[in-house]
Design a protein around this motif. Structure first.
Motif, PDB file in Angstrom:
ATOM      1  N   MET A 134       0.833  -1.214   0.000  1.00 21.16           N
ATOM      2  CA  MET A 134       0.000   0.000   0.000  1.00 21.16           C
ATOM      3  C   MET A 134       0.861   1.254   0.000  1.00 21.16           C
ATOM      4  O   MET A 134       0.591   2.199  -0.725  1.00 21.16           O
ATOM      5  CB  MET A 134      -0.927  -0.012   1.219  1.00 21.16           C
ATOM      6  CG  MET A 134      -2.115  -0.911   0.989  1.00 21.16           C
ATOM      7  SD  MET A 134      -3.455  -0.671   2.131  1.00 21.16           S
ATOM      8  CE  MET A 134      -2.759  -0.824   3.690  1.00 21.16           C
ATOM      9  N   GLY A 137       1.875   2.234  -3.257  1.00 17.84           N
ATOM     10  CA  GLY A 137       0.790   2.618  -4.168  1.00 17.84           C
ATOM     11  C   GLY A 137       0.504   1.596  -5.253  1.00 17.84           C
ATOM     12  O   GLY A 137      -0.085   1.929  -6.288  1.00 17.84           O
ATOM     13  N   HIS A 138       0.900   0.334  -5.048  1.00 21.20           N
ATOM     14  CA  HIS A 138       0.683  -0.675  -6.097  1.00 21.20           C
ATOM     15  C   HIS A 138      -0.805  -0.924  -6.350  1.00 21.20           C
ATOM     16  O   HIS A 138      -1.192  -1.243  -7.468  1.00 21.20           O
ATOM     17  CB  HIS A 138       1.351  -2.000  -5.713  1.00 21.20           C
ATOM     18  CG  HIS A 138       2.855  -1.944  -5.711  1.00 21.20           C
ATOM     19  ND1 HIS A 138       3.566  -0.995  -6.412  1.00 21.20           N
ATOM     20  CD2 HIS A 138       3.776  -2.734  -5.101  1.00 21.20           C
ATOM     21  CE1 HIS A 138       4.856  -1.195  -6.228  1.00 21.20           C
ATOM     22  NE2 HIS A 138       5.016  -2.242  -5.433  1.00 21.20           N
ATOM     23  N   PHE A 139      -1.638  -0.795  -5.294  1.00 17.67           N
ATOM     24  CA  PHE A 139      -3.066  -1.063  -5.472  1.00 17.67           C
ATOM     25  C   PHE A 139      -3.708  -0.001  -6.369  1.00 17.67           C
ATOM     26  O   PHE A 139      -4.630  -0.280  -7.126  1.00 17.67           O
ATOM     27  CB  PHE A 139      -3.790  -1.085  -4.120  1.00 17.67           C
ATOM     28  CG  PHE A 139      -3.529  -2.355  -3.337  1.00 17.67           C
ATOM     29  CD1 PHE A 139      -3.662  -3.594  -3.937  1.00 17.67           C
ATOM     30  CD2 PHE A 139      -3.159  -2.299  -2.001  1.00 17.67           C
ATOM     31  CE1 PHE A 139      -3.419  -4.759  -3.230  1.00 17.67           C
ATOM     32  CE2 PHE A 139      -2.917  -3.460  -1.285  1.00 17.67           C
ATOM     33  CZ  PHE A 139      -3.046  -4.694  -1.899  1.00 17.67           C
ATOM     34  N   THR A 140      -3.215   1.224  -6.273  1.00 16.25           N
ATOM     35  CA  THR A 140      -3.845   2.308  -7.041  1.00 16.25           C
ATOM     36  C   THR A 140      -3.104   2.591  -8.358  1.00 16.25           C
ATOM     37  O   THR A 140      -3.708   2.855  -9.384  1.00 16.25           O
ATOM     38  CB  THR A 140      -3.870   3.593  -6.190  1.00 16.25           C
ATOM     39  OG1 THR A 140      -2.558   3.781  -5.639  1.00 16.25           O
ATOM     40  CG2 THR A 140      -4.900   3.494  -5.082  1.00 16.25           C
ATOM     41  N   GLU A 141      -1.773   2.519  -8.312  1.00 16.97           N
ATOM     42  CA  GLU A 141      -0.999   2.910  -9.508  1.00 16.97           C
ATOM     43  C   GLU A 141      -0.441   1.733 -10.293  1.00 16.97           C
ATOM     44  O   GLU A 141       0.191   1.914 -11.336  1.00 16.97           O
ATOM     45  CB  GLU A 141       0.173   3.814  -9.073  1.00 16.97           C
ATOM     46  CG  GLU A 141      -0.291   5.149  -8.491  1.00 16.97           C
ATOM     47  CD  GLU A 141       0.745   5.755  -7.564  1.00 16.97           C
ATOM     48  OE1 GLU A 141       1.944   5.501  -7.783  1.00 16.97           O
ATOM     49  OE2 GLU A 141       0.359   6.463  -6.622  1.00 16.97           O
ATOM     50  N   GLY A 142      -0.622   0.509  -9.767  1.00 14.20           N
ATOM     51  CA  GLY A 142      -0.043  -0.672 -10.436  1.00 14.20           C
ATOM     52  C   GLY A 142       1.433  -0.809 -10.083  1.00 14.20           C
ATOM     53  O   GLY A 142       2.023   0.067  -9.460  1.00 14.20           O
TER      54      GLY A 142
END
Ligand code: SF4
Ligand code: SF4
Length: 377
Positions: A134, A137-142
């Motif tokens: 999280m 930012g992998h969940f939002t930005e890949g």
């Protein structure tokens, strides 16, 4: 004749029974187990006396006893016991309690040995790595791709700072826990067997290492002869994976070279051979346990937790690599995530899980050689 007052520790008896030694009370002290055991020294042999100590709840005589580790759980005694008292399994239960006693902090030891805490053991690293995912930012930005647009686990979970931030302090705590445990165990063995005198400690250490590397002791097994190959495969695969990790550290910190590495690089060659050996070895262990379950028993939760963790490390590592090479990110990243969870479980719980048998057995073998107790020269 002097009188000896025995104060049975009934809680200890209950704990041995709960830890996998449920057949303990069937023993009627016939000594068949001691006669068939190929590992026991002639003087004050095992495991009959340990069965008696355990029935009487003589905890101090057992947990600080090097003999419980000279036993390699070959199960010959269990197969020949006329009462089905499973002495091999009882000694296994006592070894588990020894690990619990000497590994610090003891609260974590209790947690690792309780089936009811199994979910928590895996939830802890899962939450830690989810937080890392999280934060990045992998969940939002890949997940960013590596050079040439390939899947890169270094981009998914960069070693610096995430992996090293977690694993360097963890490794230091694990080493500290083992050092404290070994120190206390050695001191207790010295008290219970009398101070080791005269022996050359360096020679005892070297002889023990040579014996472990060759797995000479396994030759004495009759009922579960096939254990030697499976155990050797797992043992040497761990050494191979430790070499792989050391090379990765060298590449990262000295050459500033991050993964993924070419499949032809030495790190991949050693890593893949070790990974395959690990999976074959642990599969053989499971198959041998099932095959010999009537003679040797299926093992306890403690044994199976270790098997699951080792399987998890090997299988998720192998599948993460395969799906990375196939460029299927949706499976490769979750597989790598699971791999990190299993690696965490392997390391963080090492002082409290069956993994600790490597350390306490080695310590007991060195001690036994040092005091001239070990039969296997
Ligand atoms: S464990 Fe079995 S073989 Fe050993 S002394 Fe007891 S009854 Fe006899
Ligand atoms: S399991 Fe094997 S080594 Fe251990 S006490 Fe029994 S016969 Fe001896």
């Amino acid at each position: 004749m002097s009188e000896q007052i025995i104060s049975p520790d009934l809680n200890f008896v209950k704990e041995v029974i709960a830890s996998g030694g449920e057949s303990l009370k069937k023993c009627y002290q016939c000594s068949t187990c001691t006669v068939v055991c190929g590992m026991t020294p002639d003087k004050t042999p095992f495991p009959r006396k340990e069965m008696l100590y355990a029935q009487w709840g003589m905890k101090d005589k057992l947990v600080s006893n090097p003999d419980i580790w000279l036993c390699h759980q070959c199960s010959d005694c269990t197969a020949f016991c006329p009462r089905g008292a499973k002495p091999g399994e009882v000694l296994g239960a006592i070894r588990k309690m020894t690990i619990k006693k000497y590994s610090k902090p003891t609260a974590l030891g209790s947690m690792v040995s309780e089936p009811k805490s199994a979910i928590l053991l895996f939830a802890i690293p899962t939450i830690i790595f989810l937080i890392f995912v999280m934060i990045q930012g992998h969940f939002t930005e890949g997940v960013p791709r590596g050079e040439g647009g390939i899947i890169s686990f270094s981009k998914f979970m960069p070693p610096i700072p995430y992996i090293d931030f977690l694993f360097i302090p963890l490794a230091s705590l694990v080493v500290l826990s083992f050092v404290l445990g070994i120190k206390e165990y050695w001191s207790d063995m010295s008290k219970s067997c009398g101070k080791a005198k005269g022996g050359d400690i360096n020679k005892s250490i070297i002889d023990t290492i040579v014996e472990i590397l060759s797995h000479k002791r396994f030759k004495e097994c009759n009922v579960t002869k096939d254990r030697k190959i499976s155990h050797l495969l797992v043992f040497y695969s761990f050494i191979g994976l430790a070499i792989t990790t050391s090379i990765a550290v060298f590449y990262l910190y000295f050459l500033k070279w991050e993964s993924p590495y070419p499949q032809t690089n030495i790190i991949k060659i050693i890593g893949n051979i070790s990974g395959i050996a690990l999976l074959i070895g642990i599969s053989m262990i499971v198959s041998n346990r099932i095959k010999n379950k009537d003679k040797a028993g299926m093992g306890s939760y403690f044994d199976w937790l270790f098997i699951v963790i080792v399987y998890g490390v090997g299988a998720t590592g192998m599948f993460a690599q395969i799906f990375r090479l196939l460029d299927i990110a949706i499976i490769a990243y979750p597989m790598y995530f699971a791999h990190l969870v299993f690696i965490f479980a392997l390391f963080a719980y090492a002082p409290f899980s069956k993994m600790a048998h490597m350390v306490y057995r080695t310590t007991a073998m060195v001690f036994a050689k040092h005091i001239g107790r070990d039969k296997i020269a």
